[in-house]
Write a protein that holds these residues in place. Sequence first.
Motif, short mmCIF file in Angstrom:
data_model
loop_
_atom_site.label_atom_id
_atom_site.label_comp_id
_atom_site.label_asym_id
_atom_site.label_seq_id
_atom_site.Cartn_x
_atom_site.Cartn_y
_atom_site.Cartn_z
N CYS A 49 -7.12 -8.32 11.92
CA CYS A 49 -7.02 -8.22 10.20
C CYS A 49 -6.64 -8.28 9.58
O CYS A 49 -4.47 -8.67 9.70
N LYS A 50 -6.57 -7.85 8.30
CA LYS A 50 -5.13 -8.07 7.24
C LYS A 50 -4.76 -6.56 6.13
O LYS A 50 -5.18 -5.70 6.41
N MET A 51 -3.51 -6.32 5.92
CA MET A 51 -2.85 -5.16 5.74
C MET A 51 -3.18 -4.68 4.34
O MET A 51 -2.00 -5.70 4.05
N MET A 52 -3.25 -4.17 3.54
CA MET A 52 -2.97 -3.46 2.52
C MET A 52 -2.52 -2.34 2.36
O MET A 52 -3.33 -1.63 2.43
N TYR A 53 -0.73 -2.67 1.15
CA TYR A 53 -0.68 -1.49 0.73
C TYR A 53 -1.31 -0.88 -1.55
O TYR A 53 -0.84 -1.60 -1.98
N MET A 54 -1.67 -0.05 -1.56
CA MET A 54 -1.82 0.34 -3.10
C MET A 54 -1.21 1.75 -3.38
O MET A 54 -0.97 2.76 -2.21
N GLN A 55 -0.94 2.60 -4.16
CA GLN A 55 -0.67 3.70 -4.68
C GLN A 55 -1.90 4.81 -4.82
O GLN A 55 -1.40 5.57 -4.18
N ASN A 56 -2.96 4.14 -5.01
CA ASN A 56 -3.88 4.66 -4.54
C ASN A 56 -4.99 4.22 -5.18
O ASN A 56 -5.32 3.18 -5.41
N ALA A 57 -6.41 4.94 -4.74
CA ALA A 57 -7.32 3.97 -4.64
C ALA A 57 -8.02 3.15 -5.48
O ALA A 57 -8.31 2.34 -5.58
N SER A 58 -7.03 4.01 -6.93
CA SER A 58 -7.78 3.39 -7.95
C SER A 58 -7.19 2.21 -8.17
O SER A 58 -7.92 1.06 -8.99
N ASP A 59 -6.12 1.86 -7.32
CA ASP A 59 -5.70 0.65 -7.47
C ASP A 59 -6.41 -0.62 -6.85
O ASP A 59 -6.13 -1.53 -6.96
N MET A 60 -7.13 -0.30 -6.22
CA MET A 60 -8.69 -0.95 -5.16
C MET A 60 -9.43 -2.33 -6.15
O MET A 60 -8.90 -3.71 -6.32
N ALA A 61 -9.18 -1.50 -7.43
CA ALA A 61 -10.36 -2.63 -8.00
C ALA A 61 -9.39 -3.90 -8.91
O ALA A 61 -9.47 -5.08 -8.84
N SER A 62 -7.77 -3.44 -9.05
CA SER A 62 -7.01 -4.65 -9.72
C SER A 62 -6.43 -6.06 -8.07
O SER A 62 -6.36 -6.44 -8.32
N GLN A 63 -6.88 -5.62 -7.24
CA GLN A 63 -6.82 -6.06 -5.95
C GLN A 63 -7.94 -6.87 -5.22
O GLN A 63 -7.91 -8.25 -4.18
N GLY A 64 -8.97 -6.93 -6.35
CA GLY A 64 -10.93 -7.13 -5.88
C GLY A 64 -10.88 -8.85 -5.20
O GLY A 64 -11.31 -8.70 -4.38
N ALA A 65 -10.31 -9.06 -6.12
CA ALA A 65 -9.87 -10.95 -5.77
C ALA A 65 -9.84 -11.45 -4.59
O ALA A 65 -9.75 -12.16 -4.09
N GLU A 66 -7.55 -10.75 -4.42
CA GLU A 66 -7.66 -11.14 -3.40
C GLU A 66 -8.08 -10.53 -2.16
O GLU A 66 -8.63 -11.19 -1.55
N MET A 67 -9.13 -9.77 -1.89
CA MET A 67 -9.58 -9.33 -1.51
C MET A 67 -10.45 -10.03 -0.95
O MET A 67 -11.23 -10.03 0.36
N LEU A 68 -11.81 -9.92 -2.07
CA LEU A 68 -12.91 -11.37 -1.87
C LEU A 68 -12.10 -12.52 -1.46
O LEU A 68 -13.29 -12.94 -0.75
N GLU A 69 -10.78 -13.10 -1.60
CA GLU A 69 -10.72 -14.45 -1.05
C GLU A 69 -10.76 -14.04 0.48
O GLU A 69 -11.20 -15.49 1.09
N HIS A 70 -9.87 -12.93 1.23
CA HIS A 70 -9.84 -12.87 2.56
C HIS A 70 -10.36 -12.87 3.50
O HIS A 70 -10.87 -13.61 4.19
N LEU A 71 -11.33 -11.90 3.03
CA LEU A 71 -13.24 -11.91 3.64
C LEU A 71 -13.49 -13.35 3.64
O LEU A 71 -14.64 -12.99 5.00
N GLU A 72 -14.27 -13.99 2.20
CA GLU A 72 -14.46 -14.89 2.62
C GLU A 72 -13.69 -16.00 3.23
O GLU A 72 -14.30 -16.75 4.06
N ARG A 73 -12.71 -15.90 3.46
CA ARG A 73 -11.78 -17.46 4.02
C ARG A 73 -11.58 -17.06 5.50
O ARG A 73 -11.84 -18.04 6.20
N GLU A 74 -11.18 -15.30 5.67
CA GLU A 74 -11.27 -15.50 7.19
C GLU A 74 -12.44 -14.73 7.61
O GLU A 74 -12.54 -14.36 8.57
N GLY A 75 -12.84 -14.03 6.93
CA GLY A 75 -14.14 -13.28 7.54
C GLY A 75 -13.78 -11.60 8.38
O GLY A 75 -15.15 -10.91 9.07
N THR A 76 -12.04 -11.14 8.38
CA THR A 76 -11.98 -10.00 9.06
C THR A 76 -11.43 -9.05 8.07
O THR A 76 -11.73 -9.15 6.47
N PRO A 77 -11.46 -7.66 8.65
CA PRO A 77 -12.06 -6.14 8.03
C PRO A 77 -10.39 -6.85 7.04
O PRO A 77 -9.38 -6.98 7.70
N ILE A 78 -9.85 -5.45 5.98
CA ILE A 78 -8.98 -5.21 5.53
C ILE A 78 -8.73 -4.24 5.50
O ILE A 78 -10.03 -3.08 5.95
#
Length: 100
Positions: A49-78
């Motif tokens: 899986c991939k590990m990601m750190y954010m200040q709070n849950a509202s920061d997740m939206a700004s990481q959407g493109a990176e998360m989507l790229e990982h899910l499409e490329r690797e297909g493993t959880p984050i």
Amino acid sequence: EVAVPSIPEIQRLLKRIDEAHKDLEIGSKKWIGTVEGMYLLQEYLKVDCKMMYMQNASDMASQGAEMLEHLEREGTPIMMCAGMYAYTLVGLCFDSETGE
């Protein structure tokens, strides 16, 4: 197929694989967080899986493109640490035109 482990089984696994948990008391109510969730996925289920750190849950939206790229490329959880919370992401709905 793998059975869902009990809390004591998770604690035993952490004691075995992670030096930081060598003194963990089996049956204790010690918090299991993001890193421990990653260890469980990797060791118990043999899922990377991939590990990601954010200040709070509202920061997740700004990481959407990176998360989507990982899910499409690797297909493993984050595994995500967002403030005091741990999240496991296995899918994502993302609008590339709006960034939402």
